[in-house]
Design a protein around this motif. Structure first.
Motif, mmCIF file in Angstrom:
data_model
loop_
_atom_site.group_PDB
_atom_site.id
_atom_site.type_symbol
_atom_site.label_atom_id
_atom_site.label_comp_id
_atom_site.label_asym_id
_atom_site.label_seq_id
_atom_site.Cartn_x
_atom_site.Cartn_y
_atom_site.Cartn_z
ATOM 1 N N PRO A 91 0.831 -1.208 0.000
ATOM 2 C CA PRO A 91 0.000 0.000 0.000
ATOM 3 C C PRO A 91 0.863 1.254 0.000
ATOM 4 C CG PRO A 91 -0.796 -1.573 1.623
ATOM 5 C CD PRO A 91 0.525 -2.089 1.125
ATOM 6 N N HIS A 115 2.791 2.687 3.035
ATOM 7 C CA HIS A 115 3.982 2.050 3.586
ATOM 8 C C HIS A 115 5.226 2.910 3.365
ATOM 9 C CE1 HIS A 115 3.013 -1.969 5.156
ATOM 10 N NE2 HIS A 115 1.965 -1.914 4.350
ATOM 11 N N ARG A 161 -7.848 -0.093 4.885
ATOM 12 C CA ARG A 161 -8.869 -0.386 3.869
ATOM 13 C C ARG A 161 -10.265 0.047 4.310
ATOM 14 N NH1 ARG A 161 -5.376 -4.937 2.944
ATOM 15 N NH2 ARG A 161 -6.522 -6.244 4.437
ATOM 16 N N GLU A 212 -1.014 -6.849 9.639
ATOM 17 C CA GLU A 212 -2.214 -7.055 8.840
ATOM 18 C C GLU A 212 -3.415 -6.296 9.406
ATOM 19 O OE1 GLU A 212 -2.930 -11.203 8.342
ATOM 20 O OE2 GLU A 212 -1.066 -11.547 7.221
ATOM 21 N N ASP A 231 -3.287 -2.909 7.952
ATOM 22 C CA ASP A 231 -3.760 -2.927 6.567
ATOM 23 C C ASP A 231 -5.283 -2.973 6.507
ATOM 24 O OD1 ASP A 231 -1.145 -2.910 5.691
ATOM 25 O OD2 ASP A 231 -1.030 -5.083 5.431
#
Length: 245
Positions: free
Chosen positions: A6, A9, A229, A222, A225
């Motif tokens: 992404p 990052h 999203r 995760e 992430d």
């Protein structure tokens, strides 16, 4: 070919000082509330919140509120003689290694503007209605391990809302929302199913309860992430240090 990471990052070192500071303050207020529920009195100083006594499990002994805190002065306020002393370095800028600490983990503060549209959730979320539901909530949060009373009933009357989603009468997902002066902090998100769906359901309920307040928290890996999203933006790094002697 590996998928590209992404875009955020590449921006981990960029700090949104306003929101990172608000997130750190909100988290310190939550830690203080947990301590008070356990009969421990913390103190808000000019640059940090700290507790002179060992805090409950998983909760730090200090949370910095500005990047300008003196490491030596902060550590002098803490009980490093007892095992488990930890410091939440909210701006990942302290060097506590010379004082016997090592890095336990690193994460990112996150921020989501008020009024955003959550994704699609599998379940409806709602606040816990009574203290009697807390043990079941804690057991679900702790992967089925029996409640130890970490989250005490006093928290329900201290600006804290425990959120839960149920399936067939059983709590299968949840989070804690702590309202501050300008933000709502979300922490302890858990689910037995899809994390992004859990974020969507949690955020929909937070927006219903506090439609005008932005949401903050911190995540890593995760889980970070998944939060991104669902509309969060990473706003700066934090680091948790553990005293090892």
């Amino acid at each position: 070919m590996d998928a590209a990471p992404p875009a955020w990052h590449d921006q981990l070192v960029i700090i949104d000082a306003k929101w990172a500071g608000a997130a750190a303050r909100n988290n310190a207020e939550w830690c203080d509330a947990v301590c008070r529920a356990h009969g421990l009195q913390g103190e808000f100083g000019s640059g940090a919140w700290s507790s002179p006594h060992r805090t409950p499990p998983l909760y730090p002994d200090a949370v910095t509120l500005t990047p300008e805190v003196s490491a030596a002065a902060l550590v002098a306020l803490l009980d490093t003689a007892s095992p488990g002393c930890s410091v939440k370095d909210s701006f990942a800028c302290l060097d506590l290694e010379p004082m016997g600490f090592e890095v336990l983990f690193e994460a990112q503060w996150i921020h989501r503007e008020a009024g955003g549209t959550p994704g699609v959730a599998d379940l409806d979320w709602e606040p816990l209605k009574s203290a009697e539901s807390l043990p079941a909530w804690e057991t679900a949060w702790n992967d089925g391990e029996e409640s130890t009373g970490l989250f005490r009933p006093e928290l329900l009357s201290d600006g804290t809302t425990f959120l839960a989603a149920r399936s067939e009468g059983r709590i299968v997902a949840g989070a804690i929302a702590s309202r501050g002066a300008s933000v709502v902090g979300v922490s302890n998100l858990f689910t037995s199913a899809d994390e992004e769906s859990a974020w969507a359901g949690c955020l929909a309920e937070v927006a219903r309860l506090w439609p005008d307040l932005p949401v903050v928290g911190y995540e890593s890996g995760e889980s970070l992430d998944s939060a991104v999203r669902q509309g969060f933006t990473p706003i700066g790094p934090l680091r948790v240090w553990l005293h090892t002697g």
